[in-house]
Scaffold this motif. Structure first.
Motif, PDB file in Angstrom:
ATOM      1  N   VAL A  38      47.117  43.546  16.308  1.00  0.00           N
ATOM      2  CA  VAL A  38      47.290  42.443  17.256  1.00  0.00           C
ATOM      3  C   VAL A  38      47.325  41.295  16.643  1.00  0.00           C
ATOM      4  O   VAL A  38      48.536  40.026  18.043  1.00  0.00           O
ATOM      5  CB  VAL A  38      44.937  42.666  18.007  1.00  0.00           C
ATOM      6  CG1 VAL A  38      45.305  41.964  18.872  1.00  0.00           C
ATOM      7  CG2 VAL A  38      44.477  43.372  18.508  1.00  0.00           C
ATOM      8  N   LYS A  39      46.601  40.642  15.726  1.00  0.00           N
ATOM      9  CA  LYS A  39      47.279  39.670  14.906  1.00  0.00           C
ATOM     10  C   LYS A  39      47.917  39.450  15.150  1.00  0.00           C
ATOM     11  O   LYS A  39      49.478  38.661  15.631  1.00  0.00           O
ATOM     12  CB  LYS A  39      46.939  38.940  13.658  1.00  0.00           C
ATOM     13  CG  LYS A  39      46.263  37.737  13.576  1.00  0.00           C
ATOM     14  CD  LYS A  39      45.410  38.080  11.800  1.00  0.00           C
ATOM     15  CE  LYS A  39      45.569  36.197  11.582  1.00  0.00           C
ATOM     16  NZ  LYS A  39      44.315  36.196  10.623  1.00  0.00           N
ATOM     17  N   GLU A  40      48.888  39.891  14.067  1.00  0.00           N
ATOM     18  CA  GLU A  40      50.436  40.314  14.455  1.00  0.00           C
ATOM     19  C   GLU A  40      51.375  39.895  15.708  1.00  0.00           C
ATOM     20  O   GLU A  40      52.534  39.103  15.346  1.00  0.00           O
ATOM     21  CB  GLU A  40      51.382  41.472  13.408  1.00  0.00           C
ATOM     22  CG  GLU A  40      52.729  41.956  13.009  1.00  0.00           C
ATOM     23  CD  GLU A  40      52.895  43.030  12.545  1.00  0.00           C
ATOM     24  OE1 GLU A  40      53.806  43.293  12.721  1.00  0.00           O
ATOM     25  OE2 GLU A  40      52.317  43.008  11.418  1.00  0.00           O
ATOM     26  N   GLN A  41      51.006  41.055  16.336  1.00  0.00           N
ATOM     27  CA  GLN A  41      51.568  40.515  17.772  1.00  0.00           C
ATOM     28  C   GLN A  41      52.056  39.752  18.217  1.00  0.00           C
ATOM     29  O   GLN A  41      52.659  38.472  19.044  1.00  0.00           O
ATOM     30  CB  GLN A  41      51.108  41.796  18.844  1.00  0.00           C
ATOM     31  CG  GLN A  41      51.130  42.931  18.153  1.00  0.00           C
ATOM     32  CD  GLN A  41      52.932  43.379  18.818  1.00  0.00           C
ATOM     33  OE1 GLN A  41      53.101  42.778  20.149  1.00  0.00           O
ATOM     34  NE2 GLN A  41      53.569  44.389  18.193  1.00  0.00           N
ATOM     35  N   ILE A  42      50.067  38.886  18.311  1.00  0.00           N
ATOM     36  CA  ILE A  42      50.742  37.718  18.470  1.00  0.00           C
ATOM     37  C   ILE A  42      51.364  36.228  18.103  1.00  0.00           C
ATOM     38  O   ILE A  42      51.638  35.115  18.706  1.00  0.00           O
ATOM     39  CB  ILE A  42      48.692  36.888  18.306  1.00  0.00           C
ATOM     40  CG1 ILE A  42      47.890  37.359  19.990  1.00  0.00           C
ATOM     41  CG2 ILE A  42      48.913  35.401  19.180  1.00  0.00           C
ATOM     42  CD1 ILE A  42      46.642  37.586  19.820  1.00  0.00           C
ATOM     43  N   GLN A  43      51.091  36.294  17.115  1.00  0.00           N
ATOM     44  CA  GLN A  43      51.860  35.794  15.895  1.00  0.00           C
ATOM     45  C   GLN A  43      53.423  35.725  15.933  1.00  0.00           C
ATOM     46  O   GLN A  43      54.259  34.982  15.264  1.00  0.00           O
ATOM     47  CB  GLN A  43      51.709  35.627  13.968  1.00  0.00           C
ATOM     48  CG  GLN A  43      49.839  35.012  13.973  1.00  0.00           C
ATOM     49  CD  GLN A  43      49.896  35.028  12.945  1.00  0.00           C
ATOM     50  OE1 GLN A  43      50.194  36.113  12.104  1.00  0.00           O
ATOM     51  NE2 GLN A  43      48.620  34.694  12.369  1.00  0.00           N
ATOM     52  N   SER A  44      54.184  37.322  16.188  1.00  0.00           N
ATOM     53  CA  SER A  44      55.368  37.472  16.125  1.00  0.00           C
ATOM     54  C   SER A  44      55.837  36.893  17.882  1.00  0.00           C
ATOM     55  O   SER A  44      57.277  36.965  18.121  1.00  0.00           O
ATOM     56  CB  SER A  44      55.655  38.764  16.395  1.00  0.00           C
ATOM     57  OG  SER A  44      55.399  39.689  17.078  1.00  0.00           O
ATOM     58  N   MET A  45      55.324  36.529  19.085  1.00  0.00           N
ATOM     59  CA  MET A  45      55.382  36.416  20.464  1.00  0.00           C
ATOM     60  C   MET A  45      56.529  35.336  19.900  1.00  0.00           C
ATOM     61  O   MET A  45      56.222  34.459  19.302  1.00  0.00           O
ATOM     62  CB  MET A  45      54.758  35.794  20.891  1.00  0.00           C
ATOM     63  CG  MET A  45      53.236  37.105  21.521  1.00  0.00           C
ATOM     64  SD  MET A  45      51.988  36.655  22.970  1.00  0.00           S
ATOM     65  CE  MET A  45      51.975  37.582  23.447  1.00  0.00           C
ATOM     66  N   GLY A  46      58.100  35.164  20.647  1.00  0.00           N
ATOM     67  CA  GLY A  46      59.410  34.673  20.492  1.00  0.00           C
ATOM     68  C   GLY A  46      59.191  33.159  21.097  1.00  0.00           C
ATOM     69  O   GLY A  46      59.130  32.328  20.594  1.00  0.00           O
ATOM     70  N   PHE A  47      59.856  33.736  22.200  1.00  0.00           N
ATOM     71  CA  PHE A  47      60.601  32.734  22.853  1.00  0.00           C
ATOM     72  C   PHE A  47      59.138  31.339  23.459  1.00  0.00           C
ATOM     73  O   PHE A  47      58.056  32.190  24.199  1.00  0.00           O
ATOM     74  CB  PHE A  47      60.962  32.815  24.648  1.00  0.00           C
ATOM     75  CG  PHE A  47      61.725  33.784  24.679  1.00  0.00           C
ATOM     76  CD1 PHE A  47      63.296  33.403  23.751  1.00  0.00           C
ATOM     77  CD2 PHE A  47      61.750  34.580  24.061  1.00  0.00           C
ATOM     78  CE1 PHE A  47      63.777  34.784  23.148  1.00  0.00           C
ATOM     79  CE2 PHE A  47      62.866  36.289  23.919  1.00  0.00           C
ATOM     80  CZ  PHE A  47      63.904  35.460  23.748  1.00  0.00           C
ATOM     81  N   PRO A  48      59.359  29.997  23.345  1.00  0.00           N
ATOM     82  CA  PRO A  48      57.760  28.686  23.097  1.00  0.00           C
ATOM     83  C   PRO A  48      57.662  28.993  24.942  1.00  0.00           C
ATOM     84  O   PRO A  48      56.535  28.553  24.913  1.00  0.00           O
ATOM     85  CB  PRO A  48      58.785  27.543  22.552  1.00  0.00           C
ATOM     86  CG  PRO A  48      59.784  28.350  21.714  1.00  0.00           C
ATOM     87  CD  PRO A  48      59.807  30.029  21.777  1.00  0.00           C
TER      88      PRO A  48
END
Length: 116
Positions: A38-48
């Protein structure tokens, strides 16, 4: 003396309850911080610009805790991908109405999503 002891015990029980305690989900207290996927998915969200439209919900599906990322941009389509505690996609035809007890467990600080 017994009355005071009774009052003391009752007071201790009442004040020892903590409304902020959360039950463990998937064996952790805070899935957003404690589940690595979950933490990785949140951190890797791309387009600001698109992050403001994102959120993560927790729900129950067939007796199991599940998670799904959603997107509240009215101009965009998104696919519902439901994941289990380990981050594995849950198989089958699942719709939002199949997911009980949905609650938002993460959204960005600049979220434009309205959950009321």
């Amino acid at each position: 003396m017994k009355k005071y002891l009774f009052l003391l015990v009752c007071s201790a029980l009442i004040f020892s309850c903590n409304d902020e305690e959360r039950p463990a989900v998937c064996g952790v207290e805070n899935p957003v911080e404690d589940l690595a996927w979950v933490k990785e998915q949140i951190q890797s969200m791309g387009f600001p610009n698109s992050v403001a439209y994102s959120y993560l919900k927790q729900a129950n599906y067939q007796g199991e805790t599940v998670f799904f990322f959603g997107y509240c941009d009215p101009l965009a389509n998104w696919a519902l991908i439901v994941r289990d505690c380990q981050g594995n996609p849950v198989e089958g035809e699942i719709s939002l109405t199949d997911l009980n007890g949905q609650k938002v467990i993460w959204k960005p600080s600049n979220s434009v999503c309205n959950f009321s």
